[in-house]
Design an enzyme around this catalytic site. Structure first.
Site, PDB file in Angstrom:
ATOM      1  N   ASP A   1       0.785  -1.236   0.000  1.00 60.74           N
ATOM      2  CA  ASP A   1       0.000   0.000   0.000  1.00 60.74           C
ATOM      3  C   ASP A   1       0.812   1.279   0.000  1.00 60.74           C
ATOM      4  O   ASP A   1       0.309   2.334   0.385  1.00 60.74           O
ATOM      5  CB  ASP A   1      -0.918  -0.012   1.230  1.00 60.74           C
ATOM      6  CG  ASP A   1      -0.144  -0.211   2.518  1.00 60.74           C
ATOM      7  OD1 ASP A   1       1.070   0.054   2.528  1.00 60.74           O
ATOM      8  OD2 ASP A   1      -0.745  -0.628   3.520  1.00 60.74           O
TER       9      ASP A   1
ATOM     10  N   GLU B   1       0.306  -9.095  -1.135  1.00 59.62           N
ATOM     11  CA  GLU B   1      -0.361  -8.512   0.049  1.00 59.62           C
ATOM     12  C   GLU B   1      -1.581  -7.702  -0.389  1.00 59.62           C
ATOM     13  O   GLU B   1      -1.782  -6.550   0.011  1.00 59.62           O
ATOM     14  CB  GLU B   1       0.590  -7.657   0.891  1.00 59.62           C
ATOM     15  CG  GLU B   1       0.102  -7.487   2.331  1.00 59.62           C
ATOM     16  CD  GLU B   1       1.009  -6.635   3.206  1.00 59.62           C
ATOM     17  OE1 GLU B   1       1.951  -7.196   3.798  1.00 59.62           O
ATOM     18  OE2 GLU B   1       0.786  -5.416   3.290  1.00 59.62           O
TER      19      GLU B   1
ATOM     20  N   GLU C   1      -2.435   5.099   2.794  1.00 61.51           N
ATOM     21  CA  GLU C   1      -2.295   3.680   2.418  1.00 61.51           C
ATOM     22  C   GLU C   1      -3.618   3.018   2.035  1.00 61.51           C
ATOM     23  O   GLU C   1      -3.645   2.161   1.148  1.00 61.51           O
ATOM     24  CB  GLU C   1      -1.609   2.894   3.545  1.00 61.51           C
ATOM     25  CG  GLU C   1      -0.125   3.213   3.723  1.00 61.51           C
ATOM     26  CD  GLU C   1       0.137   4.466   4.543  1.00 61.51           C
ATOM     27  OE1 GLU C   1      -0.831   5.065   5.066  1.00 61.51           O
ATOM     28  OE2 GLU C   1       1.313   4.861   4.663  1.00 61.51           O
TER      29      GLU C   1
ATOM     30  N   HIS D   1       5.734   5.659  13.022  1.00 66.67           N
ATOM     31  CA  HIS D   1       6.117   6.454  11.857  1.00 66.67           C
ATOM     32  C   HIS D   1       4.934   6.909  10.998  1.00 66.67           C
ATOM     33  O   HIS D   1       5.103   7.612  10.022  1.00 66.67           O
ATOM     34  CB  HIS D   1       7.070   5.652  10.962  1.00 66.67           C
ATOM     35  CG  HIS D   1       6.387   4.518  10.251  1.00 66.67           C
ATOM     36  ND1 HIS D   1       5.691   4.697   9.073  1.00 66.67           N
ATOM     37  CD2 HIS D   1       6.260   3.221  10.553  1.00 66.67           C
ATOM     38  CE1 HIS D   1       5.180   3.536   8.690  1.00 66.67           C
ATOM     39  NE2 HIS D   1       5.510   2.617   9.575  1.00 66.67           N
TER      40      HIS D   1
ATOM     41  N   ARG E   1       1.938   8.546   8.976  1.00 69.40           N
ATOM     42  CA  ARG E   1       1.594   9.941   8.656  1.00 69.40           C
ATOM     43  C   ARG E   1       0.449  10.481   9.500  1.00 69.40           C
ATOM     44  O   ARG E   1       0.467  11.629   9.926  1.00 69.40           O
ATOM     45  CB  ARG E   1       1.187  10.031   7.176  1.00 69.40           C
ATOM     46  CG  ARG E   1       2.308  10.446   6.264  1.00 69.40           C
ATOM     47  CD  ARG E   1       1.817  10.544   4.830  1.00 69.40           C
ATOM     48  NE  ARG E   1       2.742  11.303   4.012  1.00 69.40           N
ATOM     49  CZ  ARG E   1       3.916  10.890   3.587  1.00 69.40           C
ATOM     50  NH1 ARG E   1       4.356   9.695   3.929  1.00 69.40           N
ATOM     51  NH2 ARG E   1       4.677  11.665   2.832  1.00 69.40           N
TER      52      ARG E   1
ATOM     53  N   HIS F   1      12.494   6.186  12.967  1.00 67.47           N
ATOM     54  CA  HIS F   1      12.322   6.307  11.511  1.00 67.47           C
ATOM     55  C   HIS F   1      12.965   7.615  11.028  1.00 67.47           C
ATOM     56  O   HIS F   1      12.949   8.613  11.744  1.00 67.47           O
ATOM     57  CB  HIS F   1      10.814   6.299  11.230  1.00 67.47           C
ATOM     58  CG  HIS F   1      10.448   6.103   9.792  1.00 67.47           C
ATOM     59  ND1 HIS F   1      10.671   7.055   8.826  1.00 67.47           N
ATOM     60  CD2 HIS F   1       9.857   5.058   9.151  1.00 67.47           C
ATOM     61  CE1 HIS F   1      10.231   6.611   7.663  1.00 67.47           C
ATOM     62  NE2 HIS F   1       9.739   5.392   7.819  1.00 67.47           N
TER      63      HIS F   1
HETATM   64  C1  UD1 Z   1       6.496   5.281   3.683  1.00 66.42           C
HETATM   65  C2  UD1 Z   1       5.122   4.820   3.182  1.00 66.42           C
HETATM   66  C3  UD1 Z   1       4.354   4.121   4.291  1.00 66.42           C
HETATM   67  C4  UD1 Z   1       5.180   3.015   4.926  1.00 66.42           C
HETATM   68  C5  UD1 Z   1       6.524   3.576   5.368  1.00 66.42           C
HETATM   69  C6  UD1 Z   1       7.404   2.463   5.877  1.00 66.42           C
HETATM   70  C7  UD1 Z   1       3.946   6.178   1.508  1.00 66.42           C
HETATM   71  C8  UD1 Z   1       3.165   7.396   1.264  1.00 66.42           C
HETATM   72  N1  UD1 Z   1       4.353   5.979   2.782  1.00 66.42           N
HETATM   73  O1  UD1 Z   1       6.259   6.300   4.659  1.00 66.42           O
HETATM   74  O2  UD1 Z   1       3.168   3.560   3.760  1.00 66.42           O
HETATM   75  O3  UD1 Z   1       4.485   2.500   6.047  1.00 66.42           O
HETATM   76  O4  UD1 Z   1       7.176   4.185   4.245  1.00 66.42           O
HETATM   77  O5  UD1 Z   1       8.486   2.940   6.593  1.00 66.42           O
HETATM   78  O6  UD1 Z   1       4.228   5.424   0.609  1.00 66.42           O
HETATM   79  N2  UD1 Z   1      13.783   9.118   4.820  1.00 66.42           N
HETATM   80  C9  UD1 Z   1      15.161   9.084   4.742  1.00 66.42           C
HETATM   81  N3  UD1 Z   1      15.759   7.882   4.445  1.00 66.42           N
HETATM   82  C10 UD1 Z   1      15.069   6.728   4.249  1.00 66.42           C
HETATM   83  C11 UD1 Z   1      13.668   6.773   4.353  1.00 66.42           C
HETATM   84  C12 UD1 Z   1      13.040   7.970   4.618  1.00 66.42           C
HETATM   85  O7  UD1 Z   1      15.828  10.089   4.913  1.00 66.42           O
HETATM   86  O8  UD1 Z   1      15.684   5.687   3.997  1.00 66.42           O
HETATM   87  C13 UD1 Z   1      13.121  10.425   5.112  1.00 66.42           C
HETATM   88  C14 UD1 Z   1      13.190  11.381   3.898  1.00 66.42           C
HETATM   89  O9  UD1 Z   1      13.309  12.694   4.378  1.00 66.42           O
HETATM   90  C15 UD1 Z   1      11.832  11.172   3.235  1.00 66.42           C
HETATM   91  C16 UD1 Z   1      10.962  10.984   4.452  1.00 66.42           C
HETATM   92  O10 UD1 Z   1      11.735  10.205   5.366  1.00 66.42           O
HETATM   93  O11 UD1 Z   1      11.450  12.273   2.425  1.00 66.42           O
HETATM   94  C17 UD1 Z   1       9.606  10.370   4.207  1.00 66.42           C
HETATM   95  O12 UD1 Z   1       9.689   9.175   3.461  1.00 66.42           O
HETATM   96  P1  UD1 Z   1       8.330   8.628   2.745  1.00 66.42           P
HETATM   97  O13 UD1 Z   1       8.641   7.359   2.049  1.00 66.42           O
HETATM   98  O14 UD1 Z   1       7.711   9.714   1.963  1.00 66.42           O
HETATM   99  O15 UD1 Z   1       7.348   8.390   3.947  1.00 66.42           O
HETATM  100  P2  UD1 Z   1       7.378   7.321   5.107  1.00 66.42           P
HETATM  101  O16 UD1 Z   1       6.817   7.999   6.311  1.00 66.42           O
HETATM  102  O17 UD1 Z   1       8.702   6.689   5.189  1.00 66.42           O
HETATM  103  N1  UDP Z   2      12.070  -2.909  10.751  1.00 62.82           N
HETATM  104  C1  UDP Z   2      13.467  -2.961  10.623  1.00 62.82           C
HETATM  105  N2  UDP Z   2      14.227  -2.073  11.338  1.00 62.82           N
HETATM  106  C2  UDP Z   2      13.668  -1.150  12.166  1.00 62.82           C
HETATM  107  C3  UDP Z   2      12.263  -1.099  12.281  1.00 62.82           C
HETATM  108  C4  UDP Z   2      11.488  -1.984  11.542  1.00 62.82           C
HETATM  109  O1  UDP Z   2      13.994  -3.791   9.886  1.00 62.82           O
HETATM  110  O2  UDP Z   2      14.422  -0.373  12.786  1.00 62.82           O
HETATM  111  C5  UDP Z   2      11.255  -3.834   9.930  1.00 62.82           C
HETATM  112  C6  UDP Z   2      10.153  -4.585  10.649  1.00 62.82           C
HETATM  113  O3  UDP Z   2      10.609  -5.800  11.189  1.00 62.82           O
HETATM  114  C7  UDP Z   2       9.114  -4.803   9.544  1.00 62.82           C
HETATM  115  C8  UDP Z   2       9.305  -3.597   8.659  1.00 62.82           C
HETATM  116  O4  UDP Z   2      10.579  -3.057   8.979  1.00 62.82           O
HETATM  117  O5  UDP Z   2       9.401  -5.957   8.762  1.00 62.82           O
HETATM  118  C9  UDP Z   2       8.222  -2.605   8.935  1.00 62.82           C
HETATM  119  O6  UDP Z   2       8.526  -1.391   8.351  1.00 62.82           O
HETATM  120  P1  UDP Z   2       7.791  -0.056   8.742  1.00 62.82           P
HETATM  121  O7  UDP Z   2       7.316  -0.151  10.147  1.00 62.82           O
HETATM  122  O8  UDP Z   2       8.714   1.059   8.382  1.00 62.82           O
HETATM  123  O9  UDP Z   2       6.576  -0.002   7.714  1.00 62.82           O
HETATM  124  P2  UDP Z   2       5.080  -0.590   7.702  1.00 62.82           P
HETATM  125  O10 UDP Z   2       5.144  -2.048   7.887  1.00 62.82           O
HETATM  126  O11 UDP Z   2       4.325   0.121   8.772  1.00 62.82           O
HETATM  127  O12 UDP Z   2       4.586  -0.190   6.357  1.00 62.82           O
END
Ligand code: UD1
Ligand code: UDP
Length: 376
Positions: free
Chosen positions: A99, A121, A135, A209, A211, A242
């Site tokens: 999602d 999924e 999502e 984490h 939104r 995160h």
């Molecule tokens: C995204 C997904 C969410 C998922 C989550 C898992 C969308 C809209 N959101 O949310 O569904 O649950 O990932 O973690 O698809 N950033 C870094 N390095 C990284 C990752 C993120 O710096 O490796 C920072 C960046 O500033 C980036 C921000 O986090 O712009 C947000 O990342 P984004 O993927 O937009 O949103 P998530 O909250 O991570």
């Molecule tokens: N996870 C990880 N390191 C971390 C936190 C989470 O490897 O520091 C793993 C966790 O075991 C799971 C996945 O990341 O498999 C979940 O990711 P996240 O919570 O970012 O996203 P969501 O599942 O909510 O989309």
């Protein structure tokens, strides 16, 4: 016989963890399948951690991540850049996961290119379009454009049927997260000594984490943690924070430099799995963690008021606490004080899969795709 070209697309940490076993399974059949991997890198560092653990070298890397990116740029970058990937790789099927905005936009882009899409999924729903945001709508969109729906549980199968997806296109496979978890727990023993945990204290693992929790809700979660640590001298909290700046800022402000609260960088999957196993209680708003923790026998307090993963709630190992400070404190305190309640919630159950989901998905692709290709 020509090979089936399967293009797997993912961009964030959870997609990578859950698609890695599928990619590894596809690679087992080089005579029948050409496996192509495209990462959007919606996440950069958190994605790369997973690619290196599973030794996946992408054929395409769109490298789209920008600091504090928004939904419009992720969507438009993925939608447009995928067009070029399709033209270069000419896949017979595209696989997307779950999602995220990467998944929704890649699925839509493939639909525009008239390439069949498989949704791993598929069928998770809260039926509330703002929870989780965005999502819920991402997965509804992805399901609408996909041809093959790999649903993890009976509930997700039923959700797809309710959404008028033809039953012959729905396959119950289990969730690939269990494939990833079982493989990782078996093959990797991680050293957690760098965190500096006290072996005599009970560890509470926290991740948050989402939104829809930005702002007041995440501040409430932090305040609940402060109260719990103050009240219970025998607990310690570990929070791999995160990298999203909307998470980093309030968490560091409220929980930084506090006794028995360990704020650490996002962990690689192997040490994180070990930490889940060694924790007493898990507090989380993560989707993936809600699926993994029950099979490790860990009670989960979910920092959300709805979930698209109702199975473990029904079994009693996961409880929804929402983001009200007092409710969170009460729910965790109950688990700390009441041994019977703790025991009830820490039954190891696994409604999400048996570790063979990827195998089933690849079997279906090997069986179904040749029929479609012949018919074209
Ligand atoms: C995204 C997904 C969410 C998922 C989550 C898992 C969308 C809209 N959101 O949310 O569904 O649950 O990932 O973690 O698809 N950033 C870094 N390095 C990284 C990752 C993120 O710096 O490796 C920072 C960046 O500033 C980036 C921000 O986090 O712009 C947000 O990342 P984004 O993927 O937009 O949103 P998530 O909250 O991570
Ligand atoms: N996870 C990880 N390191 C971390 C936190 C989470 O490897 O520091 C793993 C966790 O075991 C799971 C996945 O990341 O498999 C979940 O990711 P996240 O919570 O970012 O996203 P969501 O599942 O909510 O989309």
């Amino acid at each position: 016989m020509s090979k089936i070209k399967v293009l797997t697309v993912f961009g964030t940490r959870p997609e990578a963890i859950k698609m890695a076993p599928v990619v590894k399974e596809l690679e087992k059949y080089p005579d029948e399948i050409q496996s192509i991997v495209c990462v959007t890198a919606q996440h950069r560092q958190m994605l790369d951690q997973v690619l290196s653990l599973f030794d996946i070298k992408p054929d395409f890397d769109l490298n789209i991540m920008k600091p504090n990116q928004d939904l419009w740029t992720i969507t438009s970058d993925v939608l447009l850049l995928m067009k070029d990937v399709f033209e270069k790789s000419k896949p017979d099927i595209v696989l997307v996961h779950g999602d995220t905005t990467t998944s929704m936009a890649a699925a839509l882009s493939a639909f525009y290119a008239k390439i069949p899409v498989g949704h791993v999924e598929a069928g998770l729903r809260t039926f509330d379009k703002y929870y989780p945001f965005p999502e819920e709508i991402n997965r509804v969109f992805a399901d609408a454009v996909c041809t093959y729906h790999f649903a993890p549980t009976d509930t997700s199968v039923q959700n797809l049927v309710k959404s008028a997806i033809p039953e012959e296109h729905i396959y119950k496979t289990g969730n690939t997260v269990i494939d990833a978890l079982l493989h990782t727990v078996k093959n990797n023993k991680a050293d957690l000594s760098y965190i500096g945990l006290n072996p005599d204290s009970k560890t509470i693992l926290l991740t948050s984490h989402r939104r829809e929790n930005f702002g007041e809700p995440i501040r409430n979660i932090c305040k609940a943690v402060l109260e719990l640590v103050e009240k219970n001298k025998n607990i310690q909290v570990v929070y791999p924070v995160h990298l999203n700046p909307n998470v980093q800022k309030p968490v560091k402000e409220l929980l930084g430099n506090k006794e028995r609260i360990h704020l650490i960088d996002p962990m690689e999957y192997a040490p994180f799995s070990t930490l889940m196993k060694e924790s007493h209680i898990i507090m989380t708003d993560s989707g993936g963690v809600q699926e993994e923790a029950p099979s490790l026998g860990k009670p989960v307090i979910v920092l959300r008021s709805t979930t698209e993963r109702p199975e473990a709630v029904e079994y009693g190992t996961v409880k929804l606490a929402g983001t009200d400070k007092d409710t969170i404190v009460n729910e965790v305190q109950k688990l700390l004080d009441d041994e019977k309640e703790y025991k009830k919630m820490s039954e190891a159950i696994n409604p999400y899969g048996d570790g063979l989901a990827s195998k089933r998905i690849v079997e279906i692709i090997k069986k179904e795709l040749p029929k479609v290709l012949k018919a074209v």
